[in-house]
Every structure is written in C-alpha cells, then in structure tokens.
Design a protein around this motif. Sequence first.
Motif, short mmCIF file in Angstrom:
data_model
loop_
_atom_site.label_atom_id
_atom_site.label_comp_id
_atom_site.label_asym_id
_atom_site.label_seq_id
_atom_site.Cartn_x
_atom_site.Cartn_y
_atom_site.Cartn_z
N ILE A 29 0.85 -1.20 0.00
CA ILE A 29 0.00 0.00 0.00
C ILE A 29 0.88 1.24 0.00
O ILE A 29 0.66 2.18 -0.78
CB ILE A 29 -0.96 0.00 1.21
N PHE A 90 -9.11 5.48 4.73
CA PHE A 90 -9.31 4.03 4.83
C PHE A 90 -8.40 3.36 5.85
O PHE A 90 -7.42 3.94 6.32
CB PHE A 90 -9.15 3.34 3.46
N ALA A 92 -6.51 -0.54 6.47
CA ALA A 92 -6.12 -1.78 5.79
C ALA A 92 -6.02 -2.91 6.79
O ALA A 92 -5.42 -2.74 7.86
CB ALA A 92 -4.78 -1.58 5.10
N LEU A 127 -9.64 -1.77 3.17
CA LEU A 127 -8.97 -2.68 2.24
C LEU A 127 -8.74 -3.97 3.04
O LEU A 127 -8.06 -3.95 4.07
CB LEU A 127 -7.62 -2.12 1.79
N ILE A 136 -7.59 -9.21 -2.41
CA ILE A 136 -7.76 -7.94 -1.69
C ILE A 136 -9.06 -7.28 -2.15
O ILE A 136 -9.27 -7.12 -3.36
CB ILE A 136 -6.56 -7.00 -1.92
N TYR A 137 -9.90 -6.93 -1.17
CA TYR A 137 -11.17 -6.28 -1.49
C TYR A 137 -11.24 -4.87 -0.92
O TYR A 137 -10.71 -4.61 0.16
CB TYR A 137 -12.35 -7.09 -0.92
N LEU A 138 -11.89 -4.00 -1.66
CA LEU A 138 -12.22 -2.68 -1.14
C LEU A 138 -13.69 -2.72 -0.76
O LEU A 138 -14.55 -3.04 -1.59
CB LEU A 138 -11.96 -1.62 -2.23
N ILE A 170 -9.62 -6.06 -5.96
CA ILE A 170 -8.55 -5.24 -6.55
C ILE A 170 -7.52 -6.18 -7.17
O ILE A 170 -6.88 -6.96 -6.48
CB ILE A 170 -7.88 -4.34 -5.50
N LEU A 178 -0.80 -2.06 -6.30
CA LEU A 178 -2.19 -2.18 -5.83
C LEU A 178 -2.95 -0.92 -6.23
O LEU A 178 -2.98 0.06 -5.49
CB LEU A 178 -2.19 -2.34 -4.30
N TYR A 180 -5.70 0.63 -6.08
CA TYR A 180 -7.02 0.73 -5.45
C TYR A 180 -7.74 2.01 -5.86
O TYR A 180 -8.96 2.10 -5.79
CB TYR A 180 -6.92 0.61 -3.93
#
Lengths: 193, 193
Positions: A29, A90, A92, A127, A136-138, A170, A178, A180
Amino acid sequence: MINYPNSKKAFKRQKKNHSNRGMNFERIINESNDYYTSNDVAVIHKKPIPIQVVKVDYPNRANAVIKEAYYKIPSTTDYNGVYYNHYIDFEAKVTNNKTSFPLSNIHAHQVKHLERCANHGGICFLLIFFKKHDEIYLLESKFVTQYYKRAKKGRKSITYKEIKRHGFLITEGYAPRLDYLKIVKQIIDKKNQ
Amino acid sequence: MINYPNSKKAFKRQKKNHSNRGMNFERIINESNDYYTSNDVAVIHKKPIPIQVVKVDYPNRANAVIKEAYYKIPSTTDYNGVYYNHYIDFEAKVTNNKTSFPLSNIHAHQVKHLERCANHGGICFLLIFFKKHDEIYLLESKFVTQYYKRAKKGRKSITYKEIKRHGFLITEGYAPRLDYLKIVKQIIDKKNQ
C-alpha cells in the motif's frame, strides 16, 4: 520520508510467491501511495503510529532520545489523503480467516470515524486482504457500518460471500502494484452522476 | 482519543489573559477540532508525531514498553481531514517575530506537500499565530508557495504586512474558540462560484 531498502527485491520475490504477501500488505500500500504521489495522481499517506512519550533524554538539542514510551490506540484510521477533489480515508486489514472477516479486527471508534468522514463527503473504506484466498477487497464504509450494527445483535463478522457481493476485488498490477484508486475513481464517478 | 484534563480551566484562564496563548496554540486548535467533530461540522485531526522505534520490551503481549526511539522529521503536515466535501490540510505555526514570519519555520517538503494537495483540490493553508500581535492568520498555500519561491532569491520570510494583505484574520470566539472553518467555508464558496 520512509525508506524501503528491500522493496525491489521483495517485489520480485513476491511476484514469484505470494505466500508472504500478508506481511507486506502495508508495504505494498505504501509503495502504491508513493507511486501515486510521484506521478501526481493523488496524495495519500499512512499516519504515524500514535505513541505516548513518557521520558526523553536531551544530551543536546538535536539529539533527543526517547527512553520510555507506549503505543496508544489509534483514534482514527491508518490512511488518508486527497484524490480527484475528494477526501480519501481508509483502514487496511489482513485476515487469515477463509470464510469471513472478523469485526474484532477493527475498533468501534474507527468504524465511527469512517462513517463521520463519509457523511462529510469523504470516500471511506476498508482494504481487506484475505490471505487464504490471496485476494484484496475494497469495501465501502457504508457496508462496514451496516455489518457493525448487525454484530450488536448477531454474527460478529462480515462473511467472505458478503464482501464478494458488496466489495470490489482489486487486481494486482505492476505500477502501482495495488491500484485501489482505480476502484475509488469508479465510486467517485458514480457519486457525481 | 486524547484527553485534555485541564482544558476548561485553561480556557477560563486564557479568557482573562492571552499572554500564555502561544504555548496553547496547539491545544486551542485541537479543542476546536473536537468541537467540530462532536457537532458534526467536520472531521479534522492532528496526526501523531512520527517516531522511529528502535527498541521495545515485551513483558507480555498487552504491555509493550518502548525503550529507545527517536523523533523523525514529519513528511507531511500536522492536520488534515474533511469538511463540506473538501479535503483540508494545514500546518500551524507560532512566531515571536513582530514584522515577519520566517520561512525557516516550515520545511521545504511541507510546502511541497501543501502545494500537491491543493493541486488535487484540497483546501490547504498555514495557521500563523503572531504572539506579539496576539493575532492568528490563515494563509492559503498558494501564497506560501509563492513566498517560498521568492525566498530562493531574496528575503527568507513573509512580512507581517503581506500576511495581513493576503491572509484572513481569525477572530476568537467561544465555541469553537478558533473558528478557522468559517474562513475555509468562504474559500470553498468562492472556489465553487
């Protein structure tokens, strides 16, 4: 200014083997954020870890050494910044769980913080890195708030299925690793329609 | 969550005597931000001070004691958040100087950071407290950038006169004590015209 001495090596190693990606989620990230800043895409930074300093030695003015300090519970989230005229905020999180994201991973006041920021027009999300799925999801904060409310009465987690349904997967890229913000851009465009 | 155990007392004391306001400039800003959050006006927080941890003792899992650590130079600014759909970013500075604000008070990368955030649509500024005048000004980052460029060739400060001309004087109120967002709102409205 944070140094990532082994980032290139780590990057190559990870391209071959994803198994240690969990440990490096934060690094990935941060590297993506560095890419965004250098390429004038956005300005998003990780906040420093809050530390309560108790004792400091000052041998001279320039060289203060902290001799006693304690980690504090963060009052907000890890990341925030600005992208495309929008405030971004956000947190993580990594989970080893295969079927759900346990809500014990996130503090109540962090959920509240995301909700507040969203109410003022921020784009706020989690995240979530599912290690076992290597995905990996948002997940937008409105869903986090919703499931956090459910947890008071029932299940204390968001299921993997629910995250698949409401979140955005993502996919990995090269630069940034990444991306995002590609998803965030879609959310912004939808919001401004 | 930061506690300000003596804030009410300090507030009353300061209402009578402004002489120690410099020391409490940060506290006044934090209290105003707390007011904004509680009253659902905005979400703006001071970032933690960046600290490089070198040595930690773990007597047990819950009680980590940091035994050696060092202050790092901040890579961004002190405050950021969201207000009225806009990203807010600023740095607060106190000066004892009567006729100018010395630019040595602010790091080059902080000026760059403010400029970058402004380019992405953020509302970015300095809050400058002139102790000798007992005045607080909000100066937008475009002027900071401009005078920072001038400093490369000429004078290494922004004069008090220039700040009076381009900045906004923030008058003191009761709640919040320092209603700087009133000025920010004017900037936003002008921007959106």
